[in-house]
Design an enzyme around this catalytic site. Structure first.
Site, mmCIF file in Angstrom:
data_model
loop_
_atom_site.group_PDB
_atom_site.id
_atom_site.type_symbol
_atom_site.label_atom_id
_atom_site.label_comp_id
_atom_site.label_asym_id
_atom_site.label_seq_id
_atom_site.Cartn_x
_atom_site.Cartn_y
_atom_site.Cartn_z
ATOM 1 C CG ASN A 1 100.420 -69.243 -26.298
ATOM 2 O OD1 ASN A 1 99.436 -68.549 -26.539
ATOM 3 N ND2 ASN A 1 100.677 -70.360 -26.969
ATOM 4 C CG ASP B 1 92.935 -67.121 -32.218
ATOM 5 O OD1 ASP B 1 93.758 -67.450 -33.094
ATOM 6 O OD2 ASP B 1 92.696 -67.824 -31.219
ATOM 7 C CG HIS B 2 97.519 -65.308 -32.594
ATOM 8 N ND1 HIS B 2 98.428 -65.117 -31.584
ATOM 9 C CD2 HIS B 2 96.828 -66.426 -32.260
ATOM 10 C CE1 HIS B 2 98.298 -66.065 -30.683
ATOM 11 N NE2 HIS B 2 97.336 -66.882 -31.063
#
Length: 262
Positions: A156, A254-255
């Site tokens: 992140n 989403d990754h």
DNA sequence: ATGGCGAATGCAATTCGA
């Protein structure tokens, strides 16, 4: 050997995607984040049937990490407490964000770093403090053991502006603020290098795209999933790539996975 | 852009992610 990291945003929802990807790619070790399931409900069997040993550290609804390995791993450690003690670990193991194990004299450490919500928020402070605990964890581990390290996962944090699709106006944005970058750099200073940057120096390579506003279609991404290696392992690395194919599929995470080859 | 989308919880609407 190939070691990969992938934030799947729910292993139960993404089970077919992960099965498909492992079937079509020869992956020896897969580190997963955001499994979002308690250990007794983790779908172990489909992955064991593919030939993997499954090591999990999960919780209800949020967070959760897992490692799949073709060969059995040794010295599995889940959470911070067993390494740093209760005083330093405080309550940081309430969120299941770290699991590690040893294979081929490499300790693979799988991390799901807190996202931090927004700069200055309580969750932002939690993220910065979490890095302090991680530092103690790595210091203690490296005192006890002499394995090479592969520290990977969803950090992140985009360490450089070129890791962001449009860095303008993001100098104090979550995932790219100076204090976050400093916290990550402080970890890397123990002697870790970014495997991806051994092979690719230019920007426009991303591992996460927001579901909202057509982030992937417009290639509005961030490179926030990383594999960091100690020197000997870094020298041995022969490739490190991002596979965007899984992000193109129906109902994707989403990754997308990042793969290291050594 | 205080939104956009998606997942979990649990059964409608809220919380969280990044």
């Amino acid at each position: 050997m190939k070691i990969a990291t992938w934030n799947v945003n729910s292993i139960r929802t993404r089970q077919p995607h992960v099965i498909d990807w492992l079937t079509n790619n020869t992956i020896d070790v897969l580190c997963l984040q955001e499994t979002k399931v308690i250990d007794k409900d983790f779908p172990r069997e489909p992955f064991e049937e593919l030939g993997y040993h499954v090591y999990i550290y999960g919780q209800k609804a949020y967070n959760g990490v897992a490692i799949f390995s073709r060969q059995p791993m040794t010295d599995i450690i889940a959470g911070f407490t067993d390494v740093v003690g209760e005083e330093i670990a405080q309550n940081f193991d309430e969120q299941k964000r770290v699991i590690s194990g040893v294979i081929d004299d490499i300790r693979v450490i799988n991390l799901y770093v807190p996202n931090g919500a927004s700069v200055g928020s309580e969750k932002y402070e939690y993220k910065l403090q979490w890095f302090q605990v991680l530092k103690a964890y790595l210091d203690n581990l490296t005192k006890k053991e002499c394995h090479e390290l592969c520290i990977c996962g969803d950090f992140n944090i985009a360490l450089e502006d070129k890791d962001i699709y449009n860095p303008k106006g993001k100098s104090n944005h979550i995932m790219s603020s100076p204090l976050e970058r400093e916290a990550l750099q402080n970890i890397l200073n123990i002697g870790l290098k970014d495997a991806f940057r051994k092979f690719t120096t230019e920007g426009e390579y991303f591992s996460w795209w927001d579901y909202r506003s057509g982030g992937f279609q417009r290639n509005r991404g961030w490179r926030i999933d990383h594999l960091y290696l100690t020197d000997k392992l870094y020298e041995k690395a022969i490739n490190c790539t991002i596979d965007i194919e899984p992000r193109k599929q129906e109902r994707p995470s989403d990754h997308t996975p990042v793969i290291l080859e050594i």
